[in-house]
Design an enzyme around this catalytic site. Structure first.
Site, PDB file in Angstrom:
ATOM      1  N   ASP A 191       0.860  -1.204   0.000  1.00  0.00           N
ATOM      2  CA  ASP A 191       0.000   0.000   0.000  1.00  0.00           C
ATOM      3  C   ASP A 191       0.883   1.237   0.000  1.00  0.00           C
ATOM      4  O   ASP A 191       2.062   1.168   0.332  1.00  0.00           O
ATOM      5  CB  ASP A 191      -0.852   0.029   1.285  1.00  0.00           C
ATOM      6  CG  ASP A 191       0.008  -0.071   2.534  1.00  0.00           C
ATOM      7  OD1 ASP A 191       0.388  -1.193   2.894  1.00  0.00           O
ATOM      8  OD2 ASP A 191       0.334   0.976   3.130  1.00  0.00           O
ATOM      9  N   ASP A 208       1.283   4.397   2.163  1.00  0.00           N
ATOM     10  CA  ASP A 208       0.836   4.731   3.510  1.00  0.00           C
ATOM     11  C   ASP A 208      -0.142   5.917   3.422  1.00  0.00           C
ATOM     12  O   ASP A 208      -0.410   6.428   2.328  1.00  0.00           O
ATOM     13  CB  ASP A 208       2.059   5.026   4.386  1.00  0.00           C
ATOM     14  CG  ASP A 208       1.765   4.874   5.855  1.00  0.00           C
ATOM     15  OD1 ASP A 208       1.046   3.942   6.226  1.00  0.00           O
ATOM     16  OD2 ASP A 208       2.256   5.705   6.643  1.00  0.00           O
TER      17      ASP A 208
HETATM   18  N1  LIG Z   1       1.308   1.239   5.773  1.00  0.00           N
HETATM   19  C1  LIG Z   1       1.864   0.362   6.610  1.00  0.00           C
HETATM   20  N2  LIG Z   1       2.345   0.769   7.820  1.00  0.00           N
HETATM   21  C2  LIG Z   1       2.922  -0.113   8.656  1.00  0.00           C
HETATM   22  N3  LIG Z   1       3.042  -1.421   8.409  1.00  0.00           N
HETATM   23  C3  LIG Z   1       2.575  -1.868   7.236  1.00  0.00           C
HETATM   24  N4  LIG Z   1       2.561  -3.101   6.712  1.00  0.00           N
HETATM   25  C4  LIG Z   1       1.977  -3.023   5.504  1.00  0.00           C
HETATM   26  N5  LIG Z   1       1.604  -1.747   5.215  1.00  0.00           N
HETATM   27  C5  LIG Z   1       1.966  -1.008   6.295  1.00  0.00           C
END
Ligand SMILES: Nc1ncnc2[nH]cnc12
Ligand SMILES: CSC[C@H]1O[C@H](OP(=O)(O)O)[C@H](O)[C@@H]1O
Length: 290
Positions: free
Chosen positions: A208, A210
């Protein structure tokens, strides 16, 4: 020493395929029980050991993963080269969900975990200036390219405590720091692997963007899991490509992973506790007069 490849599988990666003589074995360590049994066997003539970081069924949180027991179990089984697979969020537009990034630096923001095998009665300080094994990381990048995924070589992983995802202000801060990806389990795993003198590399599977990203109001677990599941088969293909790339005797590397403890122990020989000596037999036996 014979080479043995260990794999710690993260979110979505709870097994690996094609092991000859596959067997789930129970391992106990002076640091407690690992996250689960360890799947052992042989792949293309190379001994392998696989451990799901959160346990099968995803039982351990990023905070409760028994990091010390996991690394100790791998060391006890004879693992020489340890590959960590982790789901991460991207902090840069150039790193898209589905890409893999081979981590070479970390920022440790975790605060509720046991971070060292050493302690009172046996004080030790290793260097983690170069926290991963450059040679094993290069092999992982090569293996990843063979699977057809887009691979980024080198990048900084922010390890956060979790289990909640970041606030937008935190996410923006990490971007200002120049970090590349974010996850919850990279620390203290990499530090402990260095103390155990293992070659260690981290394959970060981007699931993803963030929450900083304009198209992402928030990180959504359903989306993370969906991408992690899609990535998982690529991660298993990557693992299958490793034996051919790493075949041969285990040995020294350009990073010096197997020499990490050469001058690490501070406690005077006559002040070292018998209990700590016994506890650290497998991890540090090479440099302790036992
Ligand atoms: N955005 C994210 N923040 C922290 N850990 C994750 N693991 C997968 N995506 C994450
Ligand atoms: C399911 S998203 C959060 C979870 O996924 C990552 O775990 P791992 O590194 O074991 O793949 C992340 O660090 C969080 O623990």
């Amino acid at each position: 020493m014979e080479k043995m490849i260990g794999v710690i599988g993260g979110s979505g990666v709870y097994q690996i395929d094609g092991l000859e003589g596959a067997e789930w074995v129970t391992v106990d360590t002076p640091f407690g029980a690992p996250s689960d049994q360890v799947l052992t066997g042989t792949l293309h003539g190379v001994k392998m050991a696989f451990l799901p970081r959160h346990g099968r069924g995803h039982v351990e949180t990023p905070t409760t993963v028994p990091y010390r027991a996991n690394i100790a179990a791998m060391k006890q089984l004879g693992v020489t080269d340890l590959v960590a697979v982790s789901a991460v969020g991207s902090l840069k537009e150039a790193y898209a969900p589905g890409d893999f990034l081979i981590v070479d630096q970390y920022i440790d923001r975790t605060f509720a975990r046991e971070k060292s095998f050493f302690g009172p009665g046996m004080v030790g300080h290793v260097s983690v200036a170069h926290p991963v094994c450059a040679d094993l990381s290069a092999a992982c990048a090569e293996a990843a390219r063979k699977t057809g995924v887009k691979v980024h070589e080198g990048g900084t992983y922010v390890a956060m405590e979790g289990p909640q995802f970041s606030t937008k202000a935190e996410s923006e801060l990490y971007r200002q720091w120049g970090a590349d990806v974010i996850g919850m389990t990279g620390m203290p795993e990499v530090k402990l692997a260095r103390e155990a003198e293992l070659h260690y590399a981290c394959v970060a599977m981007i699931t993803d963007f963030d929450c900083w990203h304009p198209d992402h109001d928030a990180v959504d677990v359903a989306q993370v899991v969906a991408v992690a599941m899609k990535n998982a088969s690529k991660a298993r293909d990557l693992v299958a490509a490793l034996p051919a790339l790493l075949k041969g005797a285990a040995g020294e590397c350009t990073t010096g992973c197997t020499r990490a403890l050469d001058s690490a122990i501070m406690t005077a020989p006559d002040k070292r506790s018998a209990e700590m000596k016994e506890k650290l037999k497998t991890i540090a036996g090479r440099v302790l007069d036992l």
